[in-house]
Design a protein around this motif. Structure first.
Motif, PDB file in Angstrom:
ATOM      1  N   PHE A   1      13.489  31.729 -44.338  1.00 55.44           N
ATOM      2  CA  PHE A   1      13.920  32.598 -45.424  1.00 55.44           C
ATOM      3  C   PHE A   1      15.161  32.006 -46.069  1.00 55.44           C
ATOM      4  O   PHE A   1      15.967  31.369 -45.401  1.00 55.44           O
ATOM      5  N   GLU A   2      15.304  32.232 -47.362  1.00 54.05           N
ATOM      6  CA  GLU A   2      16.488  31.750 -48.074  1.00 54.05           C
ATOM      7  C   GLU A   2      17.592  32.802 -47.989  1.00 54.05           C
ATOM      8  O   GLU A   2      17.888  33.494 -48.948  1.00 54.05           O
ATOM      9  N   THR A   3      18.171  32.913 -46.810  1.00 53.51           N
ATOM     10  CA  THR A   3      19.295  33.835 -46.610  1.00 53.51           C
ATOM     11  C   THR A   3      20.502  33.025 -46.201  1.00 53.51           C
ATOM     12  O   THR A   3      20.395  31.856 -45.829  1.00 53.51           O
ATOM     13  N   ALA A   4      21.646  33.632 -46.260  1.00 45.12           N
ATOM     14  CA  ALA A   4      22.865  32.957 -45.856  1.00 45.12           C
ATOM     15  C   ALA A   4      22.982  32.873 -44.335  1.00 45.12           C
ATOM     16  O   ALA A   4      23.839  32.186 -43.818  1.00 45.12           O
ATOM     17  N   ILE A   5      22.113  33.556 -43.621  1.00 47.22           N
ATOM     18  CA  ILE A   5      22.200  33.597 -42.161  1.00 47.22           C
ATOM     19  C   ILE A   5      21.350  32.486 -41.562  1.00 47.22           C
ATOM     20  O   ILE A   5      20.133  32.513 -41.643  1.00 47.22           O
ATOM     21  N   GLN A   6      21.999  31.512 -40.964  1.00 48.43           N
ATOM     22  CA  GLN A   6      21.298  30.409 -40.315  1.00 48.43           C
ATOM     23  C   GLN A   6      21.419  30.484 -38.798  1.00 48.43           C
ATOM     24  O   GLN A   6      20.688  29.816 -38.088  1.00 48.43           O
ATOM     25  N   GLN A   7      22.356  31.259 -38.303  1.00 47.50           N
ATOM     26  CA  GLN A   7      22.591  31.406 -36.866  1.00 47.50           C
ATOM     27  C   GLN A   7      21.946  32.688 -36.364  1.00 47.50           C
ATOM     28  O   GLN A   7      21.668  33.593 -37.146  1.00 47.50           O
ATOM     29  N   PRO A   8      21.744  32.796 -35.055  1.00 46.00           N
ATOM     30  CA  PRO A   8      21.222  34.053 -34.507  1.00 46.00           C
ATOM     31  C   PRO A   8      22.150  35.224 -34.832  1.00 46.00           C
ATOM     32  O   PRO A   8      23.371  35.065 -34.873  1.00 46.00           O
ATOM     33  N   VAL A   9      21.566  36.373 -35.071  1.00 44.78           N
ATOM     34  CA  VAL A   9      22.319  37.602 -35.335  1.00 44.78           C
ATOM     35  C   VAL A   9      22.212  38.465 -34.079  1.00 44.78           C
ATOM     36  O   VAL A   9      21.123  38.620 -33.525  1.00 44.78           O
ATOM     37  N   HIS A  10      23.325  39.016 -33.649  1.00 49.93           N
ATOM     38  CA  HIS A  10      23.330  39.897 -32.485  1.00 49.93           C
ATOM     39  C   HIS A  10      23.596  41.312 -32.971  1.00 49.93           C
ATOM     40  O   HIS A  10      24.619  41.574 -33.591  1.00 49.93           O
ATOM     41  N   LEU A  11      22.640  42.199 -32.718  1.00 49.21           N
ATOM     42  CA  LEU A  11      22.754  43.593 -33.135  1.00 49.21           C
ATOM     43  C   LEU A  11      22.977  44.456 -31.902  1.00 49.21           C
ATOM     44  O   LEU A  11      22.386  44.210 -30.846  1.00 49.21           O
ATOM     45  N   ARG A  12      23.824  45.472 -32.049  1.00 50.06           N
ATOM     46  CA  ARG A  12      24.145  46.348 -30.920  1.00 50.06           C
ATOM     47  C   ARG A  12      23.873  47.810 -31.265  1.00 50.06           C
ATOM     48  O   ARG A  12      24.132  48.240 -32.384  1.00 50.06           O
ATOM     49  N   TRP A  13      23.369  48.550 -30.286  1.00 50.69           N
ATOM     50  CA  TRP A  13      23.106  49.982 -30.408  1.00 50.69           C
ATOM     51  C   TRP A  13      23.527  50.675 -29.131  1.00 50.69           C
ATOM     52  O   TRP A  13      23.528  50.081 -28.046  1.00 50.69           O
ATOM     53  N   ASP A  14      23.786  51.966 -29.249  1.00 53.97           N
ATOM     54  CA  ASP A  14      24.020  52.787 -28.063  1.00 53.97           C
ATOM     55  C   ASP A  14      22.694  53.166 -27.418  1.00 53.97           C
ATOM     56  O   ASP A  14      22.554  53.144 -26.203  1.00 53.97           O
ATOM     57  N   ASP A  15      21.721  53.533 -28.246  1.00 47.36           N
ATOM     58  CA  ASP A  15      20.392  53.916 -27.768  1.00 47.36           C
ATOM     59  C   ASP A  15      19.376  52.879 -28.233  1.00 47.36           C
ATOM     60  O   ASP A  15      19.509  52.325 -29.325  1.00 47.36           O
ATOM     61  N   PRO A  16      18.338  52.628 -27.443  1.00 51.42           N
ATOM     62  CA  PRO A  16      17.328  51.634 -27.838  1.00 51.42           C
ATOM     63  C   PRO A  16      16.667  51.988 -29.170  1.00 51.42           C
ATOM     64  O   PRO A  16      16.115  53.081 -29.307  1.00 51.42           O
ATOM     65  N   PRO A  17      16.724  51.087 -30.147  1.00 49.10           N
ATOM     66  CA  PRO A  17      16.070  51.348 -31.438  1.00 49.10           C
ATOM     67  C   PRO A  17      14.612  50.916 -31.404  1.00 49.10           C
ATOM     68  O   PRO A  17      14.165  50.230 -30.488  1.00 49.10           O
ATOM     69  N   ARG A  18      13.899  51.297 -32.431  1.00 55.93           N
ATOM     70  CA  ARG A  18      12.550  50.778 -32.647  1.00 55.93           C
ATOM     71  C   ARG A  18      12.687  49.482 -33.459  1.00 55.93           C
ATOM     72  O   ARG A  18      13.690  49.261 -34.133  1.00 55.93           O
ATOM     73  N   LEU A  19      11.690  48.649 -33.399  1.00 57.87           N
ATOM     74  CA  LEU A  19      11.703  47.379 -34.110  1.00 57.87           C
ATOM     75  C   LEU A  19      11.950  47.593 -35.598  1.00 57.87           C
ATOM     76  O   LEU A  19      12.727  46.860 -36.214  1.00 57.87           O
ATOM     77  N   ALA A  20      11.332  48.590 -36.200  1.00 58.08           N
ATOM     78  CA  ALA A  20      11.503  48.851 -37.634  1.00 58.08           C
ATOM     79  C   ALA A  20      12.970  49.112 -37.980  1.00 58.08           C
ATOM     80  O   ALA A  20      13.446  48.691 -39.031  1.00 58.08           O
ATOM     81  N   GLU A  21      13.702  49.785 -37.108  1.00 54.91           N
ATOM     82  CA  GLU A  21      15.119  50.062 -37.352  1.00 54.91           C
ATOM     83  C   GLU A  21      15.937  48.770 -37.335  1.00 54.91           C
ATOM     84  O   GLU A  21      16.848  48.586 -38.143  1.00 54.91           O
ATOM     85  N   ALA A  22      15.613  47.876 -36.420  1.00 61.18           N
ATOM     86  CA  ALA A  22      16.316  46.598 -36.349  1.00 61.18           C
ATOM     87  C   ALA A  22      16.017  45.755 -37.587  1.00 61.18           C
ATOM     88  O   ALA A  22      16.923  45.163 -38.186  1.00 61.18           O
ATOM     89  N   LEU A  23      14.755  45.710 -38.000  1.00 61.33           N
ATOM     90  CA  LEU A  23      14.383  44.921 -39.173  1.00 61.33           C
ATOM     91  C   LEU A  23      15.034  45.460 -40.441  1.00 61.33           C
ATOM     92  O   LEU A  23      15.372  44.694 -41.344  1.00 61.33           O
ATOM     93  N   ALA A  24      15.246  46.761 -40.525  1.00 57.19           N
ATOM     94  CA  ALA A  24      15.869  47.362 -41.708  1.00 57.19           C
ATOM     95  C   ALA A  24      17.322  46.922 -41.866  1.00 57.19           C
ATOM     96  O   ALA A  24      17.873  46.993 -42.966  1.00 57.19           O
ATOM     97  N   MET A  25      17.936  46.436 -40.813  1.00 62.69           N
ATOM     98  CA  MET A  25      19.329  45.994 -40.875  1.00 62.69           C
ATOM     99  C   MET A  25      19.471  44.546 -41.343  1.00 62.69           C
ATOM    100  O   MET A  25      20.583  44.075 -41.559  1.00 62.69           O
ATOM    101  N   LEU A  26      18.368  43.847 -41.506  1.00 63.16           N
ATOM    102  CA  LEU A  26      18.412  42.419 -41.854  1.00 63.16           C
ATOM    103  C   LEU A  26      18.420  42.215 -43.361  1.00 63.16           C
ATOM    104  O   LEU A  26      17.864  43.019 -44.109  1.00 63.16           O
ATOM    105  N   PRO A  27      19.027  41.106 -43.806  1.00 57.85           N
ATOM    106  CA  PRO A  27      19.090  40.829 -45.244  1.00 57.85           C
ATOM    107  C   PRO A  27      17.800  40.207 -45.775  1.00 57.85           C
ATOM    108  O   PRO A  27      17.781  39.083 -46.243  1.00 57.85           O
TER     109      PRO A  27
END
Length: 73
Positions: free
Chosen positions: A10-36
């Motif tokens: 993808f042509e995004t500015a993010i080339q390195q791994p992104v680490h996302l944190r939550w208090d409660d386990p999210p669903r995959l769709a919630e994690a994907l919604a946070m991506l650019p």
């Protein structure tokens, strides 16, 4: 809990791994919604190397890989 996300092809500015944190386990769709990514982007998504559905409940340490659809000739 923490998960790792990698974007490939993808042509995004993010080339390195992104680490996302939550208090409660999210669903995959919630994690994907946070991506650019464009909202209309078609993607291939793997969680820990396996295809996954958007309703998958993620676990601590999961690794998500996101790819654009593959084409070729």
């Amino acid at each position: 809990m923490e998960i790792e996300v990698r974007l490939f092809g993808f042509e995004t500015a993010i080339q390195q791994p992104v680490h996302l944190r939550w208090d409660d386990p999210p669903r995959l769709a919630e994690a994907l919604a946070m991506l650019p990514l464009p909202l209309d982007a078609e993607t291939i998504v793997l969680v820990n190397g396996r295809t996954a559905t958007p309703d998958l409940r993620l676990c601590d340490g999961d690794r998500i890989a996101v790819f654009p659809p593959m084409t070729g000739g």
